[in-house]
Design an enzyme around this catalytic site. Structure first.
Site, PDB file in Angstrom:
ATOM      1  N   ASP A  40      62.767   5.197  83.964  1.00 12.62           N
ATOM      2  CA  ASP A  40      63.789   6.197  84.269  1.00 12.62           C
ATOM      3  C   ASP A  40      63.834   6.481  85.766  1.00 12.62           C
ATOM      4  O   ASP A  40      62.897   6.172  86.502  1.00 12.62           O
ATOM      5  CB  ASP A  40      63.458   7.519  83.565  1.00 12.62           C
ATOM      6  CG  ASP A  40      63.620   7.438  82.058  1.00 12.62           C
ATOM      7  OD1 ASP A  40      63.910   6.347  81.542  1.00 12.62           O
ATOM      8  OD2 ASP A  40      63.457   8.482  81.407  1.00 12.62           O
ATOM      9  N   HIS A 182      58.496   5.577  85.197  1.00 15.55           N
ATOM     10  CA  HIS A 182      59.533   5.843  86.200  1.00 15.55           C
ATOM     11  C   HIS A 182      59.374   4.849  87.346  1.00 15.55           C
ATOM     12  O   HIS A 182      58.332   4.854  88.022  1.00 15.55           O
ATOM     13  CB  HIS A 182      59.402   7.279  86.716  1.00 15.55           C
ATOM     14  CG  HIS A 182      59.558   8.314  85.623  1.00 15.55           C
ATOM     15  ND1 HIS A 182      58.548   8.601  84.731  1.00 15.55           N
ATOM     16  CD2 HIS A 182      60.618   9.068  85.257  1.00 15.55           C
ATOM     17  CE1 HIS A 182      58.982   9.509  83.868  1.00 15.55           C
ATOM     18  NE2 HIS A 182      60.231   9.821  84.165  1.00 15.55           N
TER      19      HIS A 182
END
Ligand SMILES: [Zn+2]
Length: 235
Positions: A40, A182
């Protein structure tokens, strides 16, 4: 002499047939364990590029839930993701919390990213990862794609420590997991590549979320938030 030869052949055949069978299942029935790495908050020029290089070198695929407003200027990275077999999804346009947001905000946040992705990568079903994993009834109603949660969260954004992230993932990982990471943080990128090395050594395969669903026979439905390859969140 011929009779002796025939007898010898029969005895040899009998000996072969009586040998214990190897304990392996027939070819084609062995399924390697597999997981989906999901990233993400990218794309981010330096970290995402390093990650793509590392995944390519290892023959591992992943899924990128990108923030729409970070696409301009990073188009090459998006094109590379698609060309190298990764799945690209949306993490909204400006990383808003969809839970409790106005209906117009939810529609706009999803649509703006979808337009950018479609312009760049073509028509497609761009699955949604809701920021913070937070949704409400309105999000379920408005999402026109499957939504993807996770089953393993090493809190990489919080610990910012490669060794800890690797340790958490290796300590908890199971077949069919969707792992949250991430690509915004160098420590997370390094951890992801170390995890790929360690788990590939144990026979794991790294698939996109769509491929993982396919492997487990899950037909992902729009407006459903999935936590792993077979279960919706809250199952
Ligand atoms: Zn996020």
């Amino acid at each position: 002499m011929k009779q002796w030869f025939a007898l010898l052949c029969a005895a040899a055949l009998l000996w072969v047939l009586c040998q214990p069978r190897a304990a392996y299942p027939a070819a084609g029935t062995i399924e390697a364990p597999c997981v989906a790495l999901t990233f993400d908050d990218g794309p981010r020029a330096d970290t995402t590029e390093r990650l793509l290089d590392g995944l390519a070198a290892r023959g591992a695929r992943a899924t990128f839930f990108v923030i729409g407003q970070q696409i301009p200027g990073n188009e090459e990275l998006l094109l590379r993701m698609a060309a190298e077999g990764h799945q690209v999804g949306s993490h909204t346009y400006s990383h808003v919390r969809l839970q409790g947001a106005a209906e117009s905000t939810v529609i706009e946040e999803i649509a703006k990213t979808e337009v950018l992705l479609t312009e760049l990568l073509g028509e497609g079903d761009y699955w949604l990862r809701p920021p913070y994993g937070l949704v409400d009834d309105q999000t379920y109603r408005l999402a026109e794609t499957p939504m993807i949660y996770w089953s393993l969260d090493p809190e990489d954004w919080k610990v910012l420590d490669t060794a800890k992230v690797v340790e958490r993932i290796l300590g908890e990982v199971e077949d069919g997991d969707i792992i949250l990471l991430h690509d915004f943080y160098p420590t997370s990128v390094e951890a992801a590549l170390q995890v790929v090395d360690a788990l590939q050594g144990k026979g794991y395969q790294f698939l996109t979320v769509a491929e993982l669903f396919d492997r487990f026979g899950t037909d992902p439905q729009p407006g459903v938030l999935y936590a792993d390859a077979t279960h919706p969140r809250g199952w």
